[in-house]
Every structure is written in C-alpha cells, then in structure tokens.
Design an enzyme around this catalytic site. Structure first.
Site, PDB file in Angstrom:
ATOM      1  N   GLU A 127       0.849  -1.196   0.000  1.00  0.00           N
ATOM      2  CA  GLU A 127       0.000   0.000   0.000  1.00  0.00           C
ATOM      3  C   GLU A 127       0.882   1.243   0.000  1.00  0.00           C
ATOM      4  O   GLU A 127       1.769   1.377   0.849  1.00  0.00           O
ATOM      5  CB  GLU A 127      -0.904  -0.024   1.234  1.00  0.00           C
ATOM      6  CG  GLU A 127      -1.897  -1.175   1.186  1.00  0.00           C
ATOM      7  CD  GLU A 127      -2.381  -1.624   2.559  1.00  0.00           C
ATOM      8  OE1 GLU A 127      -2.101  -0.941   3.553  1.00  0.00           O
ATOM      9  OE2 GLU A 127      -3.023  -2.693   2.633  1.00  0.00           O
ATOM     10  N   PHE A 146       1.975  -1.106   8.642  1.00  0.00           N
ATOM     11  CA  PHE A 146       2.298  -1.136  10.075  1.00  0.00           C
ATOM     12  C   PHE A 146       2.181  -2.593  10.513  1.00  0.00           C
ATOM     13  O   PHE A 146       1.220  -3.275  10.128  1.00  0.00           O
ATOM     14  CB  PHE A 146       1.285  -0.340  10.905  1.00  0.00           C
ATOM     15  CG  PHE A 146       1.351   1.157  10.781  1.00  0.00           C
ATOM     16  CD1 PHE A 146       0.937   1.808   9.633  1.00  0.00           C
ATOM     17  CD2 PHE A 146       1.786   1.930  11.855  1.00  0.00           C
ATOM     18  CE1 PHE A 146       0.962   3.190   9.540  1.00  0.00           C
ATOM     19  CE2 PHE A 146       1.809   3.325  11.767  1.00  0.00           C
ATOM     20  CZ  PHE A 146       1.405   3.951  10.614  1.00  0.00           C
ATOM     21  N   HIS A 178      -1.118   1.523  16.327  1.00  0.00           N
ATOM     22  CA  HIS A 178      -0.113   1.937  15.335  1.00  0.00           C
ATOM     23  C   HIS A 178       1.267   2.115  15.959  1.00  0.00           C
ATOM     24  O   HIS A 178       2.102   2.824  15.412  1.00  0.00           O
ATOM     25  CB  HIS A 178      -0.522   3.256  14.663  1.00  0.00           C
ATOM     26  CG  HIS A 178      -1.719   3.156  13.771  1.00  0.00           C
ATOM     27  ND1 HIS A 178      -2.997   3.013  14.248  1.00  0.00           N
ATOM     28  CD2 HIS A 178      -1.836   3.163  12.416  1.00  0.00           C
ATOM     29  CE1 HIS A 178      -3.855   2.949  13.244  1.00  0.00           C
ATOM     30  NE2 HIS A 178      -3.178   3.029  12.113  1.00  0.00           N
ATOM     31  N   GLU A 215      -4.687  -6.691   2.507  1.00  0.00           N
ATOM     32  CA  GLU A 215      -3.441  -7.382   2.879  1.00  0.00           C
ATOM     33  C   GLU A 215      -3.531  -8.887   2.688  1.00  0.00           C
ATOM     34  O   GLU A 215      -2.543  -9.521   2.297  1.00  0.00           O
ATOM     35  CB  GLU A 215      -3.065  -7.057   4.325  1.00  0.00           C
ATOM     36  CG  GLU A 215      -2.580  -5.632   4.561  1.00  0.00           C
ATOM     37  CD  GLU A 215      -3.713  -4.640   4.813  1.00  0.00           C
ATOM     38  OE1 GLU A 215      -4.898  -5.036   4.705  1.00  0.00           O
ATOM     39  OE2 GLU A 215      -3.420  -3.474   5.115  1.00  0.00           O
TER      40      GLU A 215
END
Lengths: 327, 341
Positions: free
Chosen positions: B36, B90, B136, B67
């Site tokens: 991405e 991430f 995150h 994903e």
C-alpha cells in the site's frame, strides 16, 4: 460439447476419485471401531471426502496442464487426482509415510506437489490468495499458464474470497475461481449463511463473468470451465464459476449428520452424478456397460496399488519432524 | 572518527533499504515489490522511495488495502519462482492477514517436505514513542518470532539495514523484515542522529541471525535490538562517565536467534540486562534471558534483568506512553542496579 474421448476421460477421472476415496474411507475407519478415536488407525486426524463432488474436479481439470497452478481446499483429493497428482504419493502422504508428497509433514489437508503445481489450504478461502499470486507470476513471466482455485460455498463469505477476486479482477489475472457449492458448511446450510442464493452473482460486483452450473453435471462443468479457462489463458482475466454439487457424505468421516434430513441424503444418492453420467454415456453409445465396468476395474487396480504402496512404505524417521522448517 | 571522509556517503536507514531493494531488482528480474502506497508515495516510511521511477508500475505495484490478497499473492508468486517483497504498512495490521503469513508463507516449505520454497520478504514498520496510540505503535516481533518457519530481521542502523535487506531478498526462506519508524531518518519523526550513517554504495550482505556488538564493554551486557540499540548506546555513554562499561549487543533480528553471541558476551561481562520495546511477557526478553541461563548460568554474578514494555496496550497521551517505554535514563538505572552501584 466434449468429444467422445473427452467424455470417456471425464468418466475415468470421476471413477478414479470415487474408488480412491471409498478405499481411503475404509482405511480411515480401521482402528476406529467400536469406539471412534480420531487419533487411531493407519489414517489419523480429520478426513474430508468428496464423494458427489467429482464432476467439479473432473470437468475443470480436463482443461488444465500440469504447469497450471491449482489450489484446493480441506477437501482436496478429487481435485488433486484430476489434476494429475501421483496417486501413490498422495496415498502415502495420507498414511503419513516418508514416501508421501511431503514426507508425512502435510497430511490430507496440506498437499503440495511441485510436479503438478498443486497446493491446498485447510483454512477456508485462504487458498484463493495464493492462486491469485500464481496468476500474477504467470503474467509477469509471460507464461500462458492459468491458476484455478477450488473452494466451498462457505468460503464465499470470507474476506479472502472478496479480496482475492477484487485483486484478480483489478489486475486482470489469469485465474479461475471455482466454488464447489455442496450446500453445507459443515452443518450450516447455504441459505442460513449467505445473503443471496447464488455466489456466481457475486462476480458482477467485481466486473467479471460469473457462471452457475446448476445440476452437478460434469459436461456442464466442462463447458463452463472450458470457456473460463480459455478466457484466462488468452489474457482476458478472471472468472467465477459456481457448481451446485452434492456432498454424499458427512463434513468429515465420523460426522453424525444430525443436522441433515435423512431423505435429503437418499435423494442425493439417487442422483449420483457418476451413475447418471454413465447411463448417458451408454445411452449415447459412447461407452458400453462392459467398458464402464472396465473403467471401475482399472481404477480399482490403480487404487489398490497406490494403497499397497502407502501401507508398505516406511514411516519417516521421528526426528525428521525437525527438518524442513527452513530451506 | 578518522573514518569519516568526504568520499563516504551518508544515507538514512530508509534510503539504505530502498537502495538495497533497487540493487536486487537490477540484479534479479524475479524481484518485485507490492504494497500500500509503495509506488508514487515511496512507502509511508520511505522504504521504497524512488523505486517506482526506476522500475515502473509492473515491478513496483501499489495494491488495494487488501493485505490478505496481496500478501497471499506474494506467497503464490514465490511458489512460481518469483521473489516478491510485500510491505505490511504497520505491523499492527497483521491481524487482517496473519493467516497468509503464519499458516501459508511460514508453513508451505515444511508441509511440502522441503519440496517447495517460499522466498518472500515482508517489510513492516514497527514501534512507537510518537503518540500514535494502541493500534499503530506496537513492535510485535515476539509474535512473529514465536511462530516457526519465518526468519525475523530487525536492523538498527543504516549499514545493517542495507546489508540485511540484501540478504533477506536473496534468502530462499520467508523473511519478516521489521524497521522501526524511529530509525528510518524521516524528516517528520523525532530527529535521531543514528538514523543516518555511512553506507557503501555497492551491494553487500549482512548475515541473518548474527548479532553485532555495537559497543564493547566489560561490566554488563545489554542485549537489545532496533531503536532500543540507540537508547542503550545513549545509556552506555552516560554509564561510561561513571566508570561503568556496558556492552551493547544488537541482535539484529530474532530468528534465528544468535544464542552463541548472547552466551559469549555474558560469559565475559557476567551480567545481563535485556532491553525490549515489545511487550514484557512471553517474548524476546524472556527468551534472551533463557538463552543466557541455559548456556552461561555459572558465569552470572547476578540474576538477569529486563526492561521491557509493560503488559498493557500502548496509550496515546505523551506522559503515559513515555512512562511505559524504556529510555536512556531507565536503562542506565537498571544497569546501575545490576552492577550494584
């Protein structure tokens, strides 16, 4: 329409799968009676058989060559055999032997064969992304091979189904998605799990062709798959095919099937796709009854040899469990 | 400091990584990158900067936010002879695609009895300290290291980052390559002088599974990796002012774990402190201490100590997050306690 030779081959592939799995079924039950112990006998673990679903595998794989990639599900034997997997190595893997495809490390839900570019996944819908990746590789490598992913109707409600079809459609990859709709996701019927009647309609959401084969007929599967595979091979992108097929057995061996009305099973057995197809072949003078009987006998001999190979092969050295974690 | 001359290039870690990928893409047409925002954006953390302009969209492929599909596609392509690099933006996002990673990428070689190879590199950003909250900021390398079948590489310097990336791409196994956002040398992160360093222009490899002594010392061994190497080096500088010489051992990854290097260092210094940005329990710190005890118990002058992220989700507010993270002061304090000063 398939040629007479192709019709005979479709018949032969379905019979091979049926005889193989009937034999595996018997071997599976060895050591598991009177009390069913899933760990006992020469074939431990879960066993998902595909009796009734042979038309899907035979009809699709008739159009494939061994360099085409195939991914199957937790119910993979009929597909593996139709795609040309060595029956002895398949049987030996199921028996956990060193001569099996994965030297006994994979088992019946985790079959990987470099020779026929075959893989499967025991996780619902998760064989689909790797098929997309195979198709991506073929496009990059300039090969005209295609990838075919087999999965059940239960898989069509997983994220991996939608993500895989979107990516394949977005990148116009040579992949054919084949939904084996046997109505039952273990014990939950399709109409209790899926918001629309036909998963083939979901193809429209991704702008690709969707075909429904409504009656488990191997010739209809052959024709739908032929079109989809030819389309993929000439670079025109992916397709989705849904075949309404029959699950003649439980989800796995030992499944008491308390959720399924007894009359449904009788109805399905009465319309057994192999027997139906055989009657058509005889009626159309494609085969005589002697010839169809010969196919069963030849399959019997082939399966017996494969099972004998599996039974007499050695187990892997126990400590070889530690090998092949890394290349 | 005589080594520093004008002829040596300075690169950020991010540039070092993208240079390694570019050189391997030039060397091997089977290498390609998917993920991405890895194309025109160059990767949110810069790991693929410049690759699209150099190699075009067929080999540097922006993907949908999908994903499971694209990491699974990397696995499928690898099985057909390609060498994909797939970026998981991430590491915290692994929850939406872990099946492809641990049940497929990491197991197919084994399940095939060694007949198939899966040469995939997954690159992913780890770490916190900049107020990005619970979803995150995690490192999570312990999760990946726990699951067999994938190598886990975690560089701390630009030099190691380039050499380990080259090694990862050339490796026939799946490699999870984890870069801490705080070591990338990004203009929009807290400045980190160690995130820029000399990096040779030519391709080279750093062996996967070999720890590196980033600072030698005699009084204790600090075993750590990633951004915590930088924190430990800062702590070691402060400790040196007090006459405590800390050795900083950078694991540079977790799988394979360089148990020999841990044991060798601990035998010399006789004291072990593990500094770990991952959650405290059931992870790296426990495994490193076990490795030391199994191989060097008789050499230890004190029970091993650890400074790790507490077993709690990562809070947003600055004082809360900073309270939880190891820093040079808390590392130095733990070191003093370990050496009895």
């Amino acid at each position: 329409m398939p040629t007479d030779d192709e019709l005979r081959e479709l018949h032969r592939q379905m019979v091979r799968a049926r005889v193989f799995e009937e034999t595996i079924q018997k071997a599976y039950l060895e050591g598991k009676t009177p009390a069913f112990d899933i760990a006992a006998g020469p074939v431990p673990g879960e066993m998902h058989l595909a009796a009734g679903q042979e038309p899907v595998a035979a009809g699709v794989c008739a159009h494939l060559r061994t360099s085409d990639a195939v991914t199957a599900s937790h119910r993979p034997h009929h597909v593996a055999l139709a795609h040309g997997m060595d029956m002895s190595k398949l049987a030996a893997e199921i028996f956990g032997k060193d001569t099996g495809l994965g030297h006994g490390k994979g088992g019946h839900m985790h079959l990987f064969d470099a020779e026929t570019n075959f893989g499967c996944s025991g996780i619902i819908a998760e064989g689909m992304p790797t098929a997309v990746g195979a198709a991506l590789a073929f496009k990059k490598q300039g090969r005209d091979d295609v990838a075919v992913s087999f999965f059940g109707e239960g898989a069509a409600n997983q994220g991996a189904f939608h993500e895989s079809i979107n990516l394949a459609a977005l990148w116009q990859l040579p992949v054919v998605f084949v939904c084996e709709d046997n109505t039952w996701a273990i014990s939950v019927p399709k109409d209790k799990a899926t918001a629309i009647p036909n998963n083939s309609d979901r193809a429209a959401a991704y702008g690709i062709p969707g075909a429904l084969v409504a009656d488990n007929d191997v010739v209809a599967v052959f024709e739908a798959a032929g079109e989809a595979i030819a389309r993929a091979r000439r670079g025109d992108g992916p397709s989705l095919i849904e075949v309404q097929t029959d699950r003649l057995l439980g989800h796995f061996e030992g499944d008491p099937q308390v959720y399924r009305p007894a009359e449904e099973l009788e109805k399905l057995q009465a319309r057994d796709a192999i027997r139906r197809f055989e009657e058509q072949l005889v009626a159309k003078d494609v085969m005589t009854t002697d010839e169809t009987a010969g196919v069963w006998a030849a399959a019997r001999a082939e399966v017996d040899e494969a099972i004998e190979f599996a039974r007499t092969s050695p187990y892997p050295e126990p400590a070889s469990a530690l090998d092949h974690v890394f290349a | 400091m005589a080594q520093i001359t004008d002829t040596k290039r300075l690169l950020t870690t991010a540039k070092a990584i993208s240079e390694a990928i570019a050189q391997e893409m030039e060397r091997d047409p089977n290498v390609f990158v998917m993920g991405e925002d890895i194309g025109a954006y160059g990767g949110i953390f810069g790991a693929t900067d410049g690759l699209l302009a150099k190699f075009g969209p067929d080999r540097v492929m922006d993907t949908p936010i999908s994903e499971t599909a694209f990491i699974g596609a990397a696995v499928g392509a690898a099985l057909q002879g390609m060498r994909p690099i797939a970026e998981l933006m991430f590491v915290d996002f692994f929850g939406v695609c872990m099946d492809q990673i641990y049940n497929h990428m990491a197991k197919i070689h084994y399940e095939s009895g060694g007949n198939l190879k899966v040469p995939v590199v997954i690159t992913t950003a780890i770490g916190g300290g900049y107020g990005d909250g619970a979803q995150h900021s995690q490192t999570l390398y312990g999760v990946f290291a726990h699951l067999p079948g994938m190598k886990v590489v975690i560089p701390s310097t630009p030099y190691d980052a380039k050499g380990l990336m080259t090694a990862a791409i050339r490796d026939d196994n799946p490699v999870v390559y984890m870069f801490h956002k705080g070591i990338m040398g990004l203009g929009w992160m807290t400045p980190n002088s160690r995130a820029t360093d000399h990096v040779p222009e030519e391709a080279y490899t750093v062996p996967i599974g070999k720890a590196d002594v980033k600072r030698p010392g005699r009084d204790l061994t600090i075993v750590t990796l990633s951004l915590m190497v930088h924190r430990a080096l800062d702590a070691a500088d402060a400790l040196a002012q007090e006459g405590i010489e800390a050795e900083v051992l950078d694991l540079r990854g977790l799988v394979p774990l360089d148990r020999d290097a841990i044991a060798e260092s601990v035998r010399r210094t006789r004291r072990l402190l593990v500094v770990d940005e991952d959650y405290r329990s059931f992870g790296m710190s426990g495994e490193v201490i076990t490795a030391a005890i199994e191989a060097a118990f008789d050499y230890l002058d004190a029970p091993p100590a650890r400074l790790a992220y507490p077993d709690t989700p990562i809070p947003y507010s600055r004082p809360l997050e900073q309270f939880c993270l190891p820093n040079p002061d808390t590392i130095a304090a733990a070191a003093r306690q370990l050496v009895g000063r």
